[in-house]
Design an enzyme around this catalytic site. Structure first.
Site, mmCIF file in Angstrom:
data_model
loop_
_atom_site.group_PDB
_atom_site.id
_atom_site.type_symbol
_atom_site.label_atom_id
_atom_site.label_comp_id
_atom_site.label_asym_id
_atom_site.label_seq_id
_atom_site.Cartn_x
_atom_site.Cartn_y
_atom_site.Cartn_z
ATOM 1 N N CYS A 1 -0.316 -54.589 -2.210
ATOM 2 C CA CYS A 1 0.319 -55.214 -0.747
ATOM 3 C C CYS A 1 0.062 -54.023 0.381
ATOM 4 C CB CYS A 1 1.984 -54.802 -0.867
ATOM 5 S SG CYS A 1 2.789 -54.981 0.696
ATOM 6 N N LYS B 1 35.521 -18.908 25.139
ATOM 7 C CA LYS B 1 35.328 -17.520 24.827
ATOM 8 C C LYS B 1 36.689 -16.691 25.292
ATOM 9 C CE LYS B 1 30.668 -18.390 27.040
ATOM 10 N NZ LYS B 1 29.867 -18.092 28.063
ATOM 11 N N CYS C 1 9.167 -54.865 -2.864
ATOM 12 C CA CYS C 1 7.753 -55.285 -3.083
ATOM 13 C C CYS C 1 7.266 -54.361 -4.311
ATOM 14 C CB CYS C 1 6.986 -55.500 -1.882
ATOM 15 S SG CYS C 1 5.370 -56.062 -2.221
ATOM 16 N N SER D 1 23.878 -16.922 18.753
ATOM 17 C CA SER D 1 24.190 -18.546 18.523
ATOM 18 C C SER D 1 25.752 -18.426 18.317
ATOM 19 C CB SER D 1 23.293 -19.099 17.395
ATOM 20 O OG SER D 1 23.811 -18.497 16.250
ATOM 21 N N LEU D 2 26.278 -19.826 18.268
ATOM 22 C CA LEU D 2 27.629 -19.997 18.283
ATOM 23 C C LEU D 2 28.241 -20.816 17.140
ATOM 24 C CD1 LEU D 2 28.604 -21.168 21.988
ATOM 25 C CD2 LEU D 2 29.096 -19.180 20.901
ATOM 26 N N GLU E 1 14.338 -30.711 59.031
ATOM 27 C CA GLU E 1 14.237 -29.551 59.477
ATOM 28 C C GLU E 1 14.033 -28.513 58.515
ATOM 29 O OE1 GLU E 1 18.364 -29.853 62.481
ATOM 30 O OE2 GLU E 1 18.654 -30.472 60.458
ATOM 31 N N TYR E 2 14.470 -28.787 57.381
ATOM 32 C CA TYR E 2 13.784 -27.789 56.355
ATOM 33 C C TYR E 2 12.306 -27.652 56.296
ATOM 34 C CZ TYR E 2 13.590 -25.477 51.619
ATOM 35 O OH TYR E 2 13.043 -24.530 50.631
ATOM 36 N N ASP E 3 11.686 -28.885 56.391
ATOM 37 C CA ASP E 3 10.227 -28.765 56.196
ATOM 38 C C ASP E 3 9.500 -27.857 57.366
ATOM 39 O OD1 ASP E 3 10.212 -30.413 53.944
ATOM 40 O OD2 ASP E 3 9.872 -32.333 54.897
ATOM 41 N N CYS F 1 7.909 -60.722 0.412
ATOM 42 C CA CYS F 1 7.460 -59.556 1.023
ATOM 43 C C CYS F 1 6.756 -60.018 2.216
ATOM 44 C CB CYS F 1 6.440 -58.571 0.458
ATOM 45 S SG CYS F 1 5.643 -57.302 1.057
ATOM 46 N N ASP G 1 16.325 -32.811 55.682
ATOM 47 C CA ASP G 1 15.004 -32.372 54.976
ATOM 48 C C ASP G 1 13.892 -32.232 55.966
ATOM 49 O OD1 ASP G 1 16.229 -33.102 52.658
ATOM 50 O OD2 ASP G 1 14.928 -34.669 52.263
ATOM 51 N N LYS H 1 29.768 -26.890 27.145
ATOM 52 C CA LYS H 1 28.578 -26.494 26.381
ATOM 53 C C LYS H 1 27.372 -27.392 26.777
ATOM 54 C CE LYS H 1 26.797 -25.608 21.734
ATOM 55 N NZ LYS H 1 25.742 -25.825 21.726
ATOM 56 N N CYS I 1 2.810 -59.187 2.110
ATOM 57 C CA CYS I 1 1.899 -59.698 1.448
ATOM 58 C C CYS I 1 2.205 -60.997 0.692
ATOM 59 C CB CYS I 1 1.212 -58.610 0.278
ATOM 60 S SG CYS I 1 2.767 -58.462 -1.001
ATOM 61 N N TYR J 1 25.809 -18.657 32.548
ATOM 62 C CA TYR J 1 27.040 -18.460 31.720
ATOM 63 C C TYR J 1 27.281 -17.210 30.908
ATOM 64 C CZ TYR J 1 24.098 -20.576 28.147
ATOM 65 O OH TYR J 1 22.817 -20.734 27.090
ATOM 66 N N ASP K 1 23.766 -29.105 27.369
ATOM 67 C CA ASP K 1 22.843 -29.611 26.265
ATOM 68 C C ASP K 1 21.456 -29.366 26.821
ATOM 69 O OD1 ASP K 1 21.623 -30.609 23.792
ATOM 70 O OD2 ASP K 1 22.521 -32.579 24.066
ATOM 71 N N LYS L 1 32.459 -29.190 19.735
ATOM 72 C CA LYS L 1 31.670 -30.198 20.195
ATOM 73 C C LYS L 1 32.402 -31.624 20.248
ATOM 74 C CE LYS L 1 27.438 -28.635 18.633
ATOM 75 N NZ LYS L 1 25.826 -28.895 18.118
ATOM 76 N N GLU M 1 34.489 -23.368 29.160
ATOM 77 C CA GLU M 1 33.262 -23.959 29.944
ATOM 78 C C GLU M 1 32.475 -25.173 28.994
ATOM 79 O OE1 GLU M 1 30.212 -21.232 30.739
ATOM 80 O OE2 GLU M 1 31.320 -19.748 29.577
HETATM 81 S S1 IVH Z 1 27.413 -18.882 25.605
HETATM 82 C C1 IVH Z 1 26.643 -16.508 21.948
HETATM 83 N N1 IVH Z 1 27.997 -20.679 27.065
HETATM 84 O O1 IVH Z 1 24.812 -22.901 22.841
HETATM 85 C C2 IVH Z 1 27.349 -16.567 23.206
HETATM 86 N N2 IVH Z 1 26.352 -20.864 25.167
HETATM 87 O O2 IVH Z 1 25.053 -21.936 19.971
HETATM 88 C C3 IVH Z 1 26.420 -17.069 24.263
HETATM 89 N N3 IVH Z 1 25.145 -23.093 25.310
HETATM 90 O O3 IVH Z 1 21.971 -20.661 22.590
HETATM 91 C C4 IVH Z 1 26.370 -18.264 24.545
HETATM 92 N N4 IVH Z 1 26.369 -23.831 26.917
HETATM 93 O O4 IVH Z 1 21.969 -22.160 24.764
HETATM 94 C C5 IVH Z 1 27.389 -20.103 26.050
HETATM 95 N N5 IVH Z 1 28.434 -22.554 28.377
HETATM 96 C C6 IVH Z 1 27.826 -22.003 27.371
HETATM 97 C C7 IVH Z 1 26.908 -22.600 26.790
HETATM 98 C C8 IVH Z 1 26.211 -21.987 25.575
HETATM 99 C C9 IVH Z 1 25.363 -24.077 26.088
HETATM 100 C C10 IVH Z 1 24.459 -22.880 24.245
HETATM 101 C C11 IVH Z 1 23.173 -21.868 24.296
HETATM 102 C C12 IVH Z 1 23.341 -21.147 22.980
HETATM 103 C C13 IVH Z 1 24.096 -22.051 21.969
HETATM 104 C C14 IVH Z 1 24.979 -21.488 21.248
#
Ligand code: IVH
Length: 665
Positions: free
Chosen positions: A433, A292, A428, A79-80, A32-34, A410, A30, A113, A413, A223, A115, A316, A111
């Site tokens: 009350c 995918k 109650c 969305s998925l 050296e970075y600084d 209760c 750190d 998902k 009251c 991703y 959160d 999920k 891959e």
């Molecule tokens: S691919 C629709 N890859 O999941 C294909 N999405 O319900 C493009 N998410 O809004 C999304 N991890 O925020 C993809 N490895 C991942 C993900 C991912 C989380 C979320 C993303 C998206 C939601 C889809």
């Protein structure tokens, strides 16, 4: 000379940023970075005409913004489809094959998902020019100032031949350890703490003050692609490798086996179990995996259905469980007088949040699970769902523990409580009350009801405790001096309270009826009733037959309304409200809107708040129904929909997305 050194330093520092923040493998100290960073700042201070756009000094945040600008995505952010079990992966695979009319194995890219919240980074000729939130999928908000502060995001792509345009999609999140530290600091400083890392990340991204954002350690994982020009890919795996090669953070850059090219569905199921096992040890929250089709040509062939790609799905994980101890069981009294037992537990993290309370619902539920004070229990939490006690670990039960019984009086009251025939809830029934009065008032002032927006729960508690308010109409009798006498109320805040009381006087019949808090009369029912009766007098005079003419109202609701309107004290309350200045406008349901004559029901998470979606439908003349039936015309489906979809399908109800709905208008 110093210009050249400046370019050099930018490069060296960004290399070290990458090692530290993406690979988690710093190669210098750190200190050296600084030293290098200080040298850079010194040059920037003395020299003019430097290119600062990709300098690490630009990551500290700028002047606070008034608001975020709305920006359209070049390509919509999709969305998925979701599922909850590994078997669903096979079903997804079958759907894919059927659509492609093939029985050959499909190669998948799998891959985690993440959160967090999805984000689009726009790189033009290799430079980060914009970062846009998902928004409703078509239009998001420009949060570039905040995203620039994320050290793992390169300000310039690491390549000699940057593409003209590269839109990178990924997830912004906060690591679990960083989240814990942040909450500690927030707590110490008396500031708001966050429920989970996702909320902390979202709150940070939506900070108008990027200096605050820069002080909070966010991470990003890339991703997927948005619009691109000047570079070609053949597969999802290619995209990941390319991201890695240009310095973008990816799951695989951290750990090579974090992602997997699967030769078929069963390989993907293996991966599901593999990642699920690692989940507790991962430094960040994930809620499943994403699968995918690996080949982009195959993705193209599969295309989209509504706003979800047919070539991808999310599988999920089952909710996470934890163990903790029940330290106490308290009984809360609700607006309808219902007594709800709540377990107060030793704080424990489960499913990404710290949990201390869990509702035990009623006596039957307590008896069924035999939950006692002192018990060690298994709790679980799925997504945003309220935590629940799954079971008691009897082997850990302390000696001499006793079954918990809801008191016969209760707790607020002291009146004897009742349990009606056929009901599981103990109530109650004392209308005076103090707990019931408080809850009724909190409901009355709520945003969706009378909207006295400057009167919060705490103030209601005080007003009732100080005996300034015992019924709805008392709110409209409050004087400035009454409020000034209360603790902690200054001139300005009292003025605001009085103003909000005044503003609330202009209301609608639906809001008033909803605010009265009649049993079984929720917001929608209140709207139906208001639409039907139009005036307060008609409503108060309505008999059972009149009420039953409203299609959405059955005998149970009608009885509850009549019980209310036949109580002279309550009716007098309504008259008092009106003589104190409450003005009820005639309801205006658009009968000419684009959605007139159509009925809708919403399920799952939409890109907008549910209340706003409902308003949107009603403003355009549509009607909201309470359940799926053959009377329903459209089911509006968001992320994570429940069983309603299946039921709607079986009844032939048309299923649409939020975007489809907007298209209709
Ligand atoms: S691919 C629709 N890859 O999941 C294909 N999405 O319900 C493009 N998410 O809004 C999304 N991890 O925020 C993809 N490895 C991942 C993900 C991912 C989380 C979320 C993303 C998206 C939601 C889809």
């Amino acid at each position: 000379m110093s210009k050249k050194r400046h370019e050099e330093l930018k490069k060296i520092l960004s290399e070290h940023d990458y090692n530290y923040h993406v690979l988690d493998k710093p190669v210098i100290t750190d200190f050296e970075y600084d030293q290098l960073y200080t040298e850079l700042l010194k040059i920037e201070k003395t020299e003019s005409g430097l290119d600062l756009s990709d300098s690490p000094s630009q990551r500290v945040g700028g002047a606070p913004l008034g608001a975020f600008e709305k920006v359209a995505h070049r390509l919509p952010m999709l969305s998925l489809a979701n599922s909850y079990s590994p078997e669903d992966i096979s079903e997804f695979d079958e759907r894919v094959k059927k659509f492609l009319k093939t029985d050959k194995d499909i190669e998948y890219f799998a891959e985690p998902k993440f959160d967090g919240l999805s984000m689009e980074l726009v790189y033009e000729n290799g430079s980060l020019v914009r970062a846009i939130t998902r928004g409703d999928g078509s239009v998001g908000e420009d949060v570039t100032q905040n995203i620039r502060t994320i050290k793992s995001i390169p300000l310039k792509l690491k390549t000699a031949k940057p593409p003209e345009l590269l839109e990178v999609r990924g997830e912004v999140l906060m690591f679990k350890a960083d989240f814990a530290k942040l909450n500690e600091v927030q707590q110490e400083n008396g500031q708001q703490t966050f429920a989970n890392p996702r909320n902390a990340a979202a709150g940070t991204v939506r900070q108008l003050d990027s200096k605050i954002a820069s002080s909070r350690p966010l991470k990003f994982f890339a991703y997927a692609l948005g619009a691109v020009s000047g570079v070609d890919f053949k597969s999802q795996a290619d995209i990941g490798k390319y991201f890695e090669s240009v310095g973008l953070p990816t799951a695989q850059a951290q750990k090579a086996d974090a992602v997997r090219v699967c030769k078929d569905a069963s390989d993907a199921i293996d991966y599901y179990h593999f990642i699920e096992k690692q989940r507790p040890q991962l430094p960040f929250d994930i809620d499943g995996i994403v699968i995918k089709a690996n080949s982009l040509r195959v993705q193209d062939d599969l295309g989209l259905v509504a706003r979800s790609p047919r070539w991808a799905t999310a599988a999920k994980f089952k909710p996470e469980q934890s163990q903790t101890v029940v330290e106490n069981i308290v009984v809360q009294v609700g607006r309808t007088g219902a007594l709800t037992p709540v377990a107060i537990m030793k704080p424990v993290r489960v499913g990404g949040v710290t949990v201390t309370n869990a509702t035990l619902h009623n006596q039957e539920e307590i008896d069924r699970k035999d939950i006692r004070v002192g018990d060690t229990v298994v709790i679980q939490r799925a997504g945003d769902v309220i935590p629940e006690i799954v079971e008691v670990i009897l082997t850990k039960r302390p000696k001499h523990s006793e079954p918990f019984v809801i008191p016969s009086k209760c707790p607020a009251c002291g009146t004897k409580v009742h349990k009606l025939e056929g009901e599981v809830v103990t109530r109650c029934t004392n209308p005076l009350c103090i707990a019931i009065v408080k809850e009724a008032l909190k409901h009355f002032v709520a945003r969706r009801a009378m909207n006295l927006d400057k009167i919060g729960d705490r103030l209601i508690e005080t007003l009732v405790d100080e005996k300034l308010v015992t019924k709805f109409s008392d709110l409209y009798r409050l004087k400035k001096d009454d409020l000034l006498e209360l603790d902690r109320q200054g001139d300005k805040s009292v003025e605001n309270i009085i103003k909000s009381i005044e503003t609330s006087k202009n209301t609608t019949l639906a809001r008033l009826i909803f605010g009265l808090g009649i049993r079984f009369v929720g917001e929608q029912t209140a709207k139906h009733v208001a639409d039907h009766f139009v005036t307060v007098d008609n409503f108060l005079k309505a008999g059972e037959e009149d009420l039953l003419q409203i299609p959405e109202i059955g005998p149970k609701v009608a009885k509850a309304i009549l019980e209310w309107t036949s109580n002279p004290k309550l009716v007098k309350e309504v008259h008092d409200l009106i003589s104190l200045g409450v003005k009820v406008q005639t309801p205006q349901r658009s009968t000419t809107g684009k959605l007139a004559g159509m009925s809708f029901l919403i399920t799952g998470t939409l890109p907008v708040k549910r209340d706003d979606a409902k308003d949107f439908i009603e403003k355009n003349g549509g009607k909201i129904l309470g359940s799926v039936s053959s009377k329903l015309n459209f089911l509006v489906v968001g992320d994570d929909p429940g069983s309603k979809v299946e039921k709607a399908q079986s009844l032939g109800v048309t299923i649409i997305s939020w975007d489809d709905l907007q298209g209709m208008v």
